[in-house]
Design an enzyme around this catalytic site. Structure first.
Site, PDB file in Angstrom:
ATOM      1  N   ASP A 162       0.851  -1.185   0.000  1.00 21.96           N
ATOM      2  CA  ASP A 162       0.000   0.000   0.000  1.00 21.96           C
ATOM      3  C   ASP A 162       0.889   1.237   0.000  1.00 21.96           C
ATOM      4  O   ASP A 162       2.040   1.187   0.407  1.00 21.96           O
ATOM      5  CB  ASP A 162      -0.870   0.030   1.266  1.00 21.96           C
ATOM      6  CG  ASP A 162      -2.035  -0.946   1.193  1.00 21.96           C
ATOM      7  OD1 ASP A 162      -2.235  -1.575   0.139  1.00 21.96           O
ATOM      8  OD2 ASP A 162      -2.746  -1.078   2.206  1.00 21.96           O
ATOM      9  N   ARG A 213      -0.753  -1.240  -8.740  1.00 23.84           N
ATOM     10  CA  ARG A 213      -2.134  -0.878  -8.405  1.00 23.84           C
ATOM     11  C   ARG A 213      -2.234   0.644  -8.450  1.00 23.84           C
ATOM     12  O   ARG A 213      -1.618   1.337  -7.641  1.00 23.84           O
ATOM     13  CB  ARG A 213      -2.470  -1.382  -7.001  1.00 23.84           C
ATOM     14  CG  ARG A 213      -3.778  -0.836  -6.439  1.00 23.84           C
ATOM     15  CD  ARG A 213      -4.009  -1.277  -5.003  1.00 23.84           C
ATOM     16  NE  ARG A 213      -4.045  -2.728  -4.916  1.00 23.84           N
ATOM     17  CZ  ARG A 213      -3.844  -3.407  -3.800  1.00 23.84           C
ATOM     18  NH1 ARG A 213      -3.595  -2.791  -2.680  1.00 23.84           N
ATOM     19  NH2 ARG A 213      -3.884  -4.723  -3.809  1.00 23.84           N
TER      20      ARG A 213
END
Ligand code: FAD
Length: 336
Positions: A162, A213
């Site tokens: 992340d 991502r």
């Protein structure tokens, strides 16, 4: 000009980092019920229950053990142990491909030679692995991340890092590059379209053939490093998307925005990417009907499934994203 979509966004994102606001909000009796919309549960078992349902429904998953900004090495170690245990549990799950009655959702990947998208993934915040520890935070986070990546690679589970606030971006990307040397297929990272640097980062990672991502970005960032108006963030998202789709890697299109989803589908077609060459991603509990629509069209759709008791920061970022979420919370919290 509105700051993104929600004028209360900066105040909420400040509250997401305030211990006082945390004490207040987590003690409100109504909070729990609303948190359940966005979080799969507090225990590993509850998360696995949600995962089984999603996998049965042909969706891919990525699991996030909630927690961030740790400055306690023992807590970072405990987080690593929870990820390792979760990876072992994921490795035991039957996937649709194991069931001869269900058509396989993952054929041979075209661009990641010899590999196909892994239905099971974990998502890791390096600040939960000790990145913010004084002195040797970067080294501690790298060591902890390496432990999890080794376990995941052995189990056939992907790991995506992340991305947190911009002060951590360089450290996070350097850890990702280090880990990708030995595990280029297992390790991927998030890039945030609202950061001005991200187009360049996309170009570099697309050249390296990395799994990326792409999201818009969920933190309160200064104008100097980030686009702050929605239309600028969206324009950056589209530029980044084009770079990733035209590159050599595996784009993961993380958004609930219909305009971005449509653009991604068109771009993928125009560069002849098949269903195994990119995927869509959404957060647990957000736009479930759209998740099912994309899966029914034969696209890969991965759901980000958070679990654990440290849900406060994650939850408040979801409220900040969308006035409707916030209104729902405030209306439920209002007396009478
Ligand atoms: P927005 O600009 O928030 O919304 C655009 C439009 O989408 C809305 O106008 C509406 O039409 C539609 N929409 C959005 N939400 C809803 C809803 N609940 N119901 C109906 N329609 C809706 N951020 C980070 O900073 N770091 C990360 O590592 C990170 N990881 C993420 C991983 C995944 C899988 C996802 C999906 C998001 C992640 N995010 C992360 C959060 C991200 O940055 C955004 O804050 C979040 O996704 C909201 O942006 P959006 O693209 O969905 O569009």
């Amino acid at each position: 000009t509105p700051v993104l979509t929600n004028p209360l966004r900066p105040a909420l994102l400040a509250a997401a980092r305030s211990p006082r606001a945390e004490r207040g909000i987590t003690r409100m009796p109504v909070t729990r019920r609303i948190v359940d919309r966005f979080v799969a549960g507090e225990s590993r078992e509850a998360a696995l229950h949600a995962v089984r349902d999603l996998v049965r429904d042909n969706r891919f998953v990525t699991i996030d053990y909630l927690g961030e900004d740790t400055v306690d090495p023992a807590q970072a170690d405990a987080t690593v142990r929870e990820y390792s245990a979760m990876i072992q549990a994921l490795a035991q799950l039957p996937t649709p491909a194991d069931d001869p009655g269900v058509p396989s959702t993952h054929g041979p990947g075209m661009l990641l030679a010899g590999t196909s998208p892994r239905p099971l993934e974990v998502s890791v915040k390096l600040s939960a692995f000790g990145q913010a520890l004084p002195n040797d935070g970067h080294a501690v986070a790298l060591r902890n991340a390496s432990t999890v990546v080794e376990a995941a690679a052995a189990a056939g589970v992907w790991v995506t890092f992340d991305m947190e606030d911009h002060t951590t971006t360089d450290s996070t990307l350097s850890i990702v590059r280090e880990l990708r040397r030995d595990h280029p297929e297992t390790v991927g990272t998030v890039l945030q379209a609202y950061l001005r640097r991200t187009e360049d980062d996309c170009r570099a990672f697309a050249d390296e053939g990395a799994r990326i991502r792409l999201c818009k970005g969920a933190y309160n960032e200064p104008e100097a490093v980030a686009f702050r108006r929605k239309r600028d963030v969206d324009a950056s998202y589209l530029r980044c998307l084009r770079i990733l789709m035209q590159g050599k890697g595996y784009p993961m299109v993380a958004t609930h925005d219909p305009a971005m989803i449509e653009a991604a589908a068109l771009l993928a077609t125009s560069v002849h990417r098949g269903r195994d060459d990119f995927e869509f991603q959404m957060l647990y509990g957000i736009r479930p009907a759209e998740q099912q629509r994309l899966t029914a069209l034969g696209q890969h759709l991965r759901v980000y499934v958070p679990f654990g008791d440290q849900w406060y920061g994650y939850f408040v970022r979801r409220l900040a994203e969308r006035p409707a979420n916030l209104m729902f919370f405030l209306r439920s919290a209002a007396p009478g």
